[in-house]
Structures are given as C-alpha cells and as structure tokens.
Write a protein that holds these residues in place. Sequence first.
Motif, short mmCIF file in Angstrom:
data_model
loop_
_atom_site.label_atom_id
_atom_site.label_comp_id
_atom_site.label_asym_id
_atom_site.label_seq_id
_atom_site.Cartn_x
_atom_site.Cartn_y
_atom_site.Cartn_z
N LEU A 180 0.70 -1.30 0.01
CA LEU A 180 -0.04 -0.03 -0.16
C LEU A 180 1.17 1.18 -0.44
N LEU A 181 1.82 1.00 0.89
CA LEU A 181 2.41 2.54 0.73
C LEU A 181 3.27 2.19 -0.77
N LEU A 235 5.99 -3.03 -11.11
CA LEU A 235 5.27 -3.28 -9.67
C LEU A 235 6.36 -3.46 -9.18
N MET A 236 6.12 -4.57 -8.97
CA MET A 236 7.14 -5.54 -8.29
C MET A 236 8.00 -4.69 -7.47
N ASP A 237 9.33 -3.71 -8.40
CA ASP A 237 10.28 -3.68 -8.57
C ASP A 237 9.92 -2.33 -7.16
N ARG A 238 8.55 -1.55 -7.77
CA ARG A 238 8.68 -0.45 -6.90
C ARG A 238 8.02 -0.90 -5.76
N VAL A 239 7.11 -2.12 -5.32
CA VAL A 239 7.56 -3.27 -4.00
C VAL A 239 8.45 -3.28 -2.61
N TRP A 240 9.15 -3.86 -3.90
CA TRP A 240 10.71 -3.73 -2.99
C TRP A 240 11.53 -3.24 -2.59
N GLY A 241 11.42 -1.87 -3.35
CA GLY A 241 12.76 -0.25 -3.37
C GLY A 241 11.54 0.09 -1.80
N LEU A 295 10.96 -0.30 4.62
CA LEU A 295 10.12 -1.20 5.44
C LEU A 295 10.93 -2.44 6.35
N GLY A 296 11.61 -2.99 5.82
CA GLY A 296 12.52 -4.15 5.93
C GLY A 296 11.73 -5.18 6.59
N GLY A 297 10.67 -5.65 6.15
CA GLY A 297 9.99 -6.70 6.07
C GLY A 297 10.33 -7.65 4.85
N SER A 298 11.78 -8.03 5.54
CA SER A 298 12.00 -8.89 4.14
C SER A 298 11.93 -10.41 5.04
N LEU A 299 11.91 -11.09 4.32
CA LEU A 299 11.62 -12.99 5.06
C LEU A 299 13.10 -13.71 4.62
N ASP A 300 13.55 -14.24 6.49
CA ASP A 300 14.66 -14.30 6.97
C ASP A 300 14.59 -16.46 6.15
N PRO A 301 16.23 -16.39 5.31
CA PRO A 301 16.59 -17.61 4.21
C PRO A 301 15.49 -18.76 5.06
N HIS A 302 16.15 -18.66 6.69
CA HIS A 302 14.94 -20.51 7.45
C HIS A 302 13.56 -20.59 7.00
#
Length: 441
Positions: free
Chosen positions: A133-134, A266-272, A277-284
Amino acid sequence: MKQKNKAFDQVDLNASKGSIWFNHLNRVRENGPSLVEDNHIEDTSFTTRAIHAGQYDDPVTGALGTPIYQASTFYLNDETYEAIEEGRGRDALIYTRYGNPSQWAVQNKLASLENAESSIVFSSGMAAISTTLLALLDKGSHVVSSRDLYGGTYNFLYEDLQKYGMEVSYADPTNIEEIEACIQENTKMLYFESLTNPLLKLVPLHDLAYLAKKYNLRLVIDNTFLTPYNLRPLDHGADIVINSATKYLGGHSDLIAGTVSGSRKLMDRVWGQMLKLGGSLDPHACFLLERSLKTLGLRMKAHNSNAMELANHLEDHPQIKRVYYPGLASYPYPEVVREVLHTGYSGMISFEVEGGDQATLDFVKALRLPKEATSLGGLESLVSIPFNTSQASLTREQRRSIGIQDGLVRLSVGVEEIEDLIKDINQALEKIKVQEPCLTI
Ligand SMILES: *Cc1c(COP(=O)(O)O)cnc(C)c1O
C-alpha cells in the motif's frame, strides 16, 4: 452484472497500465530476480511447477533442493558494483534485506504458481500488505475497499493511511454499483479480499478488473483464503496479488510470512519500499515456505473436498441454522462470481449453531479434533468464534449490521479424514442439544 462482463471482455487486459511515463518506456522487463532458468516446466500443471519451479540445487555439492543461505551479506565484486551503479540492485546478491538465494528460489516458485513475472516474500502477511500500500499510494490518494477485510488490514487502512494524508471509502464487496459509486477523482486503488472473513463472500473479480481498467486504478487482491491453486487473480485482471503465507501457503501452522506478486515493474516498486520498511523474509523461513509450496496443490485438493463434504453435511443438520460456503447451491451470490475458480472453494466454512453464542461456546469446547485457535489453512482443523476473536471489538448490533449473526462459528477445515471430522462434529452437536423436558404423567 452480465452486461458488465461483456464490456469487460472487450477490454484489453494486456495493454499496459499506469502512468504515461511507464507506457513510453521501451526497457525490456525481466522476470525474477532468479538464479536458475526454469527449464522443462513450461506448460506443465500446477503441482509439477510447485515441485520444480525456482528450486536452486546446491551448485557446490550437488545436493538436491535449495540450500538455506543463512547469510546476511555477500562478497562484493565487479558484477555487484556494476549492478549497484546501474540501479539493478534487485538482481544482485548484496545484502539479505535486498535479496538472498533462499528468497529468490521461493519467490520464483511462487511467481510460477501465480502466473506472475515477479514475486516478493515478506516477514508476514501484514508486512506484505502495508509495504504494498505504501509503495503504490501517494499523499492525497484515495482507495476503495470494504469493511469485510482482515482486521490488521482494516486497521492499517483506517488508522494509518489517514496519517499519510490518504483517504479510504468502504463499500459492500459484493456490490459493484456501490463500489463504482465510491470512485472519485483521486482514487488510485481498489483493494479487496477475493474471499472474505468470516462470511466467505466472493468478490466479483471480473467486474472489479473492469472498473480498474475503466478508471485506470490498480486492483490489489488479497487471495489468502483461496490461494493460487483455486484462483489466480492476475489471470483475471488484478495488478497485484497478496497472500498471508502464514495460512495455506505455509500450511503447517508453523511459520509467519507474506507474499506479493505481479508485474516486474510493480514488484520493483514494492521491493524499493520493502528496503525502507524492512519486512524481508529470513532465509530459514524461506526454506520452510518453499518446502510447503511443493505440496500446496495436494493439500488444497484435500481442503477443498473435505470442506465441500462437510458443508453439505452441516447444511442438512437440524442443529445448524445456516452454512456459509461458496460451493453450496444455497450460496447467495450470482453464479458469475464463482466462474473464476478452477478447482474448488477452499477449506473455510462458517455456520450458525442453533442456540446462539452460548451454544457455540459449548460446541467448540466439545470438539475433540479441531483445535480452538485463531489463524487458518493448516493441516489440522482450527475453529474460532468471530464474536470473541476477529470481531470482538464490535458490539452485537454492529456485528449483526455486517451480517455476523449470533452463534456463528468459523472452521478452517483441515486434511484429516472427513469421516473423522464429521463424527467429531456430530458428537459435539449432540452434546449441546437442548434436552427435551421429560414427560411425567
Ligand atoms: C492472516 C491474514 C493476514 C495477515 O497475515 P499475517 O501473516 O498474520 O501478517 C492478511 N490477510 C488475510 C486475509 C489473513 O487471513
């Protein structure tokens, strides 16, 4: 409705949307990011792709399956410096918040299942939703959505978007005329859940896609309750599809994750936005999710068929007042909304037990197999009561005004043998049966 759908057919969904600036760019968009070419899975079916897509077998040892790259950072080299310089940071391995092979593997598997160019995995469904959303809205943007939303999403729309100078209108998600009437000059997005909680309303996806096209809006669909096995919203004109992977995609009630899929642009914008915001997923957790996705089709097939059978059983049961399930003939919405589903109606059922909220509490306590817990989509059946969980903040009158009657139970039907579930539900209903007063002569 029918007429709208005819008009929808004439709209070219492949025509590029978005701002004029993007329409005039001739840059070639890539899928991914990815470490492997997904050979040999073109034109294969869902479960074949679920097993094979994205998997990055260990190139050093030859071990089968994607290793868990439990690393926060990567060696910098000429290639990574060049990627950073050229703004291709998403396609290089630099730092795990930006990207990690474990993330890429599961993202590519998911993109294959969603028919998306690109996917991103997040540390929770809410991280996926708030970041999307942001990423796609600006100060002054207006969103049309609905009150039939996951509580966290509703709170984010209601409390937080306002803080950023955005507005939200709420419409009945099954009423396309009401939704259209909410669209205004500054509307930028339609945000809906494909199958809502707890009343299991299917939204008219084709009509929403038609409106998005007509008014140049982004259509964002939270497809958590249906999963890509039952519905692929991108194939029907949605721009972005979101899942709380904590539910069916994870499927074992043991991980928290979220996913967002759509065009690479669009995913590149969401990635940026995710970087900030820092909500990436841990490798495990990526490993757990990738492992789970391999069986998504197998599990959903079992959830779909168990829930269908149970819905039919409950509908015939004298102690059940009403069953909400999109697969039933009694489902109150037009047939056309069901046409987008390929395989089934998912494993979520709601029903009203005779005797109101107290009978419902007793019923849930008397169940032996379904666990009394919030969340859904695991192998085990989970049961909860909206009045003391998801809709607890509402008064009885407010609950009734949005269609939640006393005695409503929400059941996430697991993949136990259906005979066992039916037997258990029958014994629990028998236990709460109001005893007929004894006749004494
Ligand atoms: C659970 C859920 C979410 C939130 O996901 P988390 O993984 O708990 O953050 C969002 N949307 C729907 C429909 C959900 O059921």
